[in-house]
Design an enzyme around this catalytic site. Structure first.
Site, PDB file in Angstrom:
ATOM      1  N   GLY A  76      39.364  45.833  45.829  1.00  0.00           N
ATOM      2  CA  GLY A  76      38.090  45.869  46.526  1.00  0.00           C
ATOM      3  C   GLY A  76      37.353  44.541  46.421  1.00  0.00           C
ATOM      4  O   GLY A  76      37.956  43.465  46.404  1.00  0.00           O
ATOM      5  N   SER A  77      36.040  44.628  46.325  1.00  0.00           N
ATOM      6  CA  SER A  77      35.217  43.420  46.378  1.00  0.00           C
ATOM      7  C   SER A  77      35.373  42.502  45.176  1.00  0.00           C
ATOM      8  O   SER A  77      34.912  41.352  45.229  1.00  0.00           O
ATOM      9  CB  SER A  77      33.746  43.810  46.540  1.00  0.00           C
ATOM     10  N   THR A  78      36.011  42.953  44.098  1.00  0.00           N
ATOM     11  CA  THR A  78      36.257  42.025  42.991  1.00  0.00           C
ATOM     12  C   THR A  78      37.189  40.902  43.429  1.00  0.00           C
ATOM     13  O   THR A  78      37.147  39.796  42.874  1.00  0.00           O
ATOM     14  CB  THR A  78      36.855  42.741  41.760  1.00  0.00           C
TER      15      THR A  78
END
Length: 507
Positions: free
Chosen positions: A230-232
């Site tokens: 995801g956004s990591t």
């Protein structure tokens, strides 16, 4: 000597020679094969005939050997903090063998290692009997406990790394299991426990066994499971952007919006953003607010080759040398994390924000943060600090090893500052620690057809204490009791990461 007698003598000599040859073949050439044969119970009995060496955490044993009245299995393994350390130590069982470090470090723990020979002879002379050596782990006891308690009741994993050395300070996977149930000398009870931990009885029985845990508690999610990060993953895309020279933290990337929306190429579908501030955001602000449209556009502008090369530099695809060509062992094997090649533009948009076919272990995302904090150098993670003899003298010490230089020190400093902004001004405020410099990145990774399944909640972060102590952390929550609309990296994973960081950097 008459001829018949001579013939008999020669024949007898041949028989003796053949017997000696066969004896040497059995006792020397084939000795190891027979000793290691799974059907040779004598080898198993010998392994349990003396105390086994221990795993040490901060100099204190987390295992022991218990004397029994059984002549075949005189000493049995005991795990003092069973479920908390099971993903690290693994288990050793009279009936099911061993795994993880119990298997990989068996020569030292069982006393078979050649470096223990002198001590073994002295122990025999002094009638102390054989004793195994010890394995000193890199684990920080408080960080391990913080991770385990934080993940209690959830399905997920957490990893903490010392950025300067690569020492694994914590590694937890939940749900876990108690290896003591497999170490017991009761075949029926151990077999029932093993089946309950490993077999999907719902496929073999009309009435599912209530002892069966469908969440596979014996699997180590921290190093063997890969998840959409995801956004990591926007940290990797940001690293590629800054390394290219085309972008600075204050750069406002060109996002080709149409009617306020970013559409996929040749499609009526668009990539949503959850914050209005993303329109016209700088790269810094886009990381703080986790703007999908900005990083998807940045990935397109960079090209898939540049984004993939940056992911490879951090350790995806086994340090860029191809799947399974350069596996990572810590010494337990870490599953490869993947950033795929051959993407179309729509796939590149989604991959640049950690979706589509991008897959990462929690260990890999901790390595990304550790590399950023260590001025761009990614250190090879390791769990075993020292191998020690029975008298605790050091036989072998692991030396820190640079795996790769992912970014320059200048780019690493910009990324640290951007992550710091996420915690101070953005989505990672839940990870703030008074008096400690903290940087982080949240992630809520979608999964399932049309996002039908609860998302993965991620948080990756670093902390720097006033005394110079540093730690890099990655936490993923795969499943929890939270309602779907309450699942986020900030609410579920960040508090766990905060507790782990505090355990390392705060006195």
């Amino acid at each position: 000597m008459n001829k018949p007698l001579r013939r008999v003598s020669v024949f007898c000599l041949i028989l003796v020679a053949a017997l000696m040859l066969r004896a040497n073949w059995v006792q020397v050439v084939k000795a190891d094969d027979y000793a290691d044969n799974k059907h040779n119970r004598r080898a198993a009995y010998e392994k349990y005939s003396h105390p086994r060496g221990d795993f040490l955490v901060e100099g204190k044993p987390i295992t022991s050997s218990v004397k029994t009245d059984d002549r075949q299995f005189e000493y049995l393994r005991k795990y003092e903090f069973g479920p908390m350390y099971a993903p690290i130590t693994g288990y050793i069982s009279p009936y099911f063998g061993s795994n993880l470090l119990e298997k990989l470090e068996d020569d030292i723990l069982s006393g078979k290692d050649s470096r223990l020979f002198v001590r073994k002879v002295l122990d025999t002379v002094t009638n102390k009997g054989t004793r195994g050596g010890n394995v000193a782990l890199t684990i920080n006891a408080k960080a391990q406990e913080a991770a385990f308690n934080g993940l209690d009741g959830k399905t997920g994993a957490a990893v903490a790394i010392d950025p300067d050395t690569g020492k694994v300070l914590a590694m937890v996977s939940t749900p876990s299991y108690d290896p003591n149930v497999l170490a017991q000398n009761d075949n029926d009870a151990a077999s029932k426990a093993y089946d309950g931990l490993t077999l999907d009885t719902s496929k073999t029985r009309k009435t599912p066994d209530t002892n069966f845990d469908p969440k596979k508690p014996m699997d180590n999610r921290a190093i063997r499971y890969t998840y959409a990060p995801g956004s990591t993953f926007k940290l990797v895309t940001a690293a590629a952007a800054l390394s290219s020279g085309q972008f600075k933290p204050e750069t406002v990337p060109n996002v080709p919006l149409q009617g306020g929306k970013l559409f996929y190429p040749n499609s009526t579908q668009f990539l949503p953003d959850s914050h209005e501030e993303c329109n016209g955001a700088t790269l810094q602000k886009a990381l703080e607010m986790s703007c999908n449209t900005v990083f998807a556009s940045v990935g397109q502008q960079l090209s898939q080759e540049k984004v993939k090369a940056q992911a490879d530099a951090f350790g995806f695809n086994n340090f860029g040398k191809g799947t399974n060509q350069n596996p990572l062992d810590i010494p337990s094997r870490v599953a490869p994390s993947v950033f795929p090649a051959g993407l179309d533009q729509g796939q590149l948009m989604r991959s640049s924000i950690g979706q589509d076919s991008v897959a990462s272990t929690p260990m890999q995302m901790a390595m990304v943060v550790a590399g950023i904090v260590n001025n761009g150098k990614v250190m090879k993670p390791y769990l075993v600090d020292e191998l020690r003899a029975q008298n605790l003298s050091v036989l072998e010490k692991t030396q820190p090893e640079v795996a790769n230089e992912a970014v320059t020190p200048e780019v690493a400093q910009m990324l640290q500052d951007m992550m710091k902004g996420v915690v101070e001004n953005g989505t990672g405020k839940a990870a703030k620690i008074p008096g400690v410099t903290v940087g982080g990145k949240t992630g809520t990774a979608q999964r399932g057809v049309k996002n039908s399944e609860p998302p993965y909640a991620w948080f990756v972060s670093y902390a720097k204490g006033a005394d110079g102590k540093k730690v890099a952390v990655a936490v993923v929550v795969e499943d929890s009791d939270a309602e779907r609309n309450e699942v986020s990296g900030s609410s579920l994973a960040a508090p766990i990461a905060k507790a782990m960081m505090e355990a390392v950097v705060k006195k």
